[in-house]
Design a protein around this motif. Structure first.
Motif, short mmCIF file in Angstrom:
data_model
loop_
_atom_site.label_atom_id
_atom_site.label_comp_id
_atom_site.label_asym_id
_atom_site.label_seq_id
_atom_site.Cartn_x
_atom_site.Cartn_y
_atom_site.Cartn_z
N SER A 38 0.87 -1.19 0.00
CA SER A 38 0.00 0.00 0.00
C SER A 38 0.90 1.23 0.00
N ALA A 39 0.41 2.31 -0.59
CA ALA A 39 1.22 3.53 -0.71
C ALA A 39 0.45 4.73 -0.18
N LYS A 40 1.20 5.65 0.38
CA LYS A 40 0.64 6.91 0.88
C LYS A 40 1.57 8.04 0.45
N VAL A 41 1.00 9.19 0.05
CA VAL A 41 1.80 10.34 -0.38
C VAL A 41 1.38 11.56 0.42
N GLN A 42 2.37 12.28 0.95
CA GLN A 42 2.11 13.51 1.72
C GLN A 42 2.87 14.68 1.09
#
Length: 566
Positions: A38-42
């Protein structure tokens, strides 16, 4: 033999597979267990406004989590903007590598906004690919950019501290200047440096600094610099004093060089307390010029109609009572000095017709106003019969005589135990003014006659109980006079430390600036001034000193104190 060959081939395949696995490029169809990614971008930017401003560097923070039991290999991210944005720069690909089972990996992509970026909404699709096809879902992130906001550096304000405390620059007198450098633009000023430059006949005092490294100045904020100087005798009265301040910024086009508005022997702004302004928000509010180095009533004196040719004024400011053992009157000299300037500019008096006295002795009181036996003092001789109007201002101590309880002005050499002989009697003052052959007399007294002050009894070195300080409330004012006093005879007049004036004089001057002109016709009447002082002085006295102080006005409410030019 065949078995040996097969064993060697199998061993070679195992070694090759392990080698590929170590390199993060394992592509075999046989895996111990699958990864689960899973990926998250901030989005991050340093100013805290969640906008990528021009000339700012931010970043996208990409976090990949592997919740599966198998490793993920050779991850690569592609960053695809929805549309091109001029002035925005970042790498379009990012090598992530291996993410082991149960591990989390964080990578960053730098965002750079140049000066020519414009306001836009930027949408970026982050698509991450894994070597064996176990790709996480793509993530889209959107953020805003802001166009370049230039700084604007100015000399916002300036004030002086001079040795003679008359707020004028005089030859050979050491004077300290505080100058305020403010950024009134909406962009940050960077690496700001200020240098003081002096011209002919001006000299920097001793170890005074002339070079100041101020660092960054955010929008709306300011930095103060202070230096000291003196001049020789070659600069004439009224001539400009050649001092300038060069202000440099990292980008030369945002610097400035500005001469200071200083003139020899002319009134200058004095120093006030510095009040730090807050930082601006995101919605471009109006940036207020931080001009609170100087006192508001000491600058921008309004111009009024010219006084008559024979009009006369007396200004007395008694501050220094140390020699007589009394408490000092903190701002009396300042009150008197600025009152004189108002008389010249706002009332239009000829400076030659102003009797100005600082720290007046008993002898000087008598010389100016006369005595019980002879009322013809200097003031009487200045008055032209039937043609002169007279204005009198006094700031200093008043007190009752211990025996007679009569009110007295307190000269700086008065003796507390014997005011009847060393003080100047208030009723004598009124009696002699009644004998002036003047058209009109205006009297402004910033003094109380109770014998007390904000700091307690004024006779600090005398063995006097406050309980015996009583003052007669009855007096006979001149019939042709307008009388304005700072307080009732049994009240205390207080100071306004933040404004470097007495409380009464501050609001009296504020009223002369037009605040008391209720109907805005340019004429400030006694009735208007009475209403203005009554609204402001008692309230502020309670707030500042917890005392009751109510100015008193005797006279015709319709009498005009001053007429301002419109």
């Amino acid at each position: 033999m065949l078995r040996k060959i097969l064993a060697v081939v199998a061993a070679s395949l195992i070694v090759s597979s392990l080698a590929f696995a170590e390199q993060g490029t394992f592509r075999s169809g046989i895996l111990p267990a699958p990864p689960q990614l899973s990926a998250k971008v901030q989005f991050y930017e340093p100013s805290g406004n969640n906008i990528l401003d021009a000339e700012e560097a931010g970043k996208l923070i990409i976090t990949i989590k592997n919740s599966g039991r198998g490793d993920a290999y050779d991850l690569k991210a592609e960053l695809q903007p929805e549309r091109s944005v001029s002035g925005l720069y970042f790498d379009r690909t990012l090598n992530i590598g291996t993410v082991s089972a149960g591990a989390t990996v964080t990578k960053e992509v730098e965002l750079r906004a140049s000066e020519d970026i414009h306001e836009a909404r930027v949408s970026v699709l982050v698509d991450i690919r894994e070597a064996n096809g176990f790709d996480p879902n793509p993530v889209r992130i959107a953020f805003e950019t802001k166009a370049f906001q230039p700084p604007k550096l100015i000399i916002a304000d300036m004030g002086i501290e001079d040795q003679n405390q008359n707020y004028k620059i005089e030859p050979q007198e050491i004077t300290a200047i505080t100058a305020r450098i403010q950024n009134t633009g909406y962009g940050e000023a960077r690496d700001v440096v200020a240098d003081v430059r002096v011209g002919q006949n001006v000299f920097i005092e001793g170890e005074s600094k002339t070079h100041f490294e101020l660092g960054p100045i955010p929008a709306g904020q300011f930095r103060d610099i202070k230096f000291s100087f003196y001049t020789n005798n070659r600069i004439k009265n009224g001539e400009n004093i050649p001092i300038s301040i060069d202000v440099r910024e990292r980008r030369p086009k945002f610097g400035l060089s500005e001469p200071l508005k200083l003139a020899m022997n002319a009134p200058q702004k004095s120093i006030d307390e510095v009040e730090v302004k807050g930082e601006r928000g995101d919605q471009k509010p109006q940036i207020e010029i931080a001009s609170d180095l100087s006192i508001d009533v000491d600058k921008n004196l309004p111009e009024g109609e010219k006084a008559g040719k024979y009009d006369v004024a007396v200004v007395v400011g008694n501050r220094n009572y140390a020699a007589s053992g009394l408490t000092d009157v903190e701002f009396a000299d300042r009150d008197a000095a600025i009152m004189k300037e108002y008389l010249i500019k706002t009332f239009g008096f000829d400076p030659r017709n102003i009797i100005f006295e600082k720290n007046a002795t008993f002898t000087r009181f008598t010389e100016i106003f006369g005595s019980d036996r002879d009322h013809k003092g200097d003031l009487f001789r200045y008055v032209k019969e039937g043609a002169s109007k007279v204005f009198i201002y006094y700031s200093g101590h008043g007190a009752p005589d211990l025996d007679s309880k009569e009110a007295y002005f307190v000269p700086v050499d008065a003796k507390a135990q014997n005011l009847a002989l060393t003080g100047y009697r208030l009723q004598t003052f009124y009696n002699n003014l009644s004998k002036l052959p003047a058209q009109k007399v205006t009297i402004v007294l910033d003094a109380c006659f109770s014998g007390n002050s904000e700091r307690g009894i004024i006779f600090k070195d005398a063995n006097i109980s406050p309980g015996i300080l009583k003052v007669k409330k009855e007096f006979e004012a001149p019939q042709n006079a307008l009388l304005i006093t700072s307080a009732g005879v049994d009240q205390v007049s207080t100071w306004f430390p933040a404004k470097k004036h007495s409380l009464f004089t501050y609001f009296f001057l504020k009223g002369l600036q037009g605040e008391a002109d209720i109907n805005k016709d340019g004429r400030i009447t006694a009735g208007e001034m009475k209403a203005y002082l009554g609204e402001n002085v008692p309230y502020e006295a309670r707030r500042l000193s917890r005392i009751e102080q109510k100015p008193v006005v005797f006279g015709n409410d319709g009498d005009v104190i001053v007429t301002l030019k419109r």
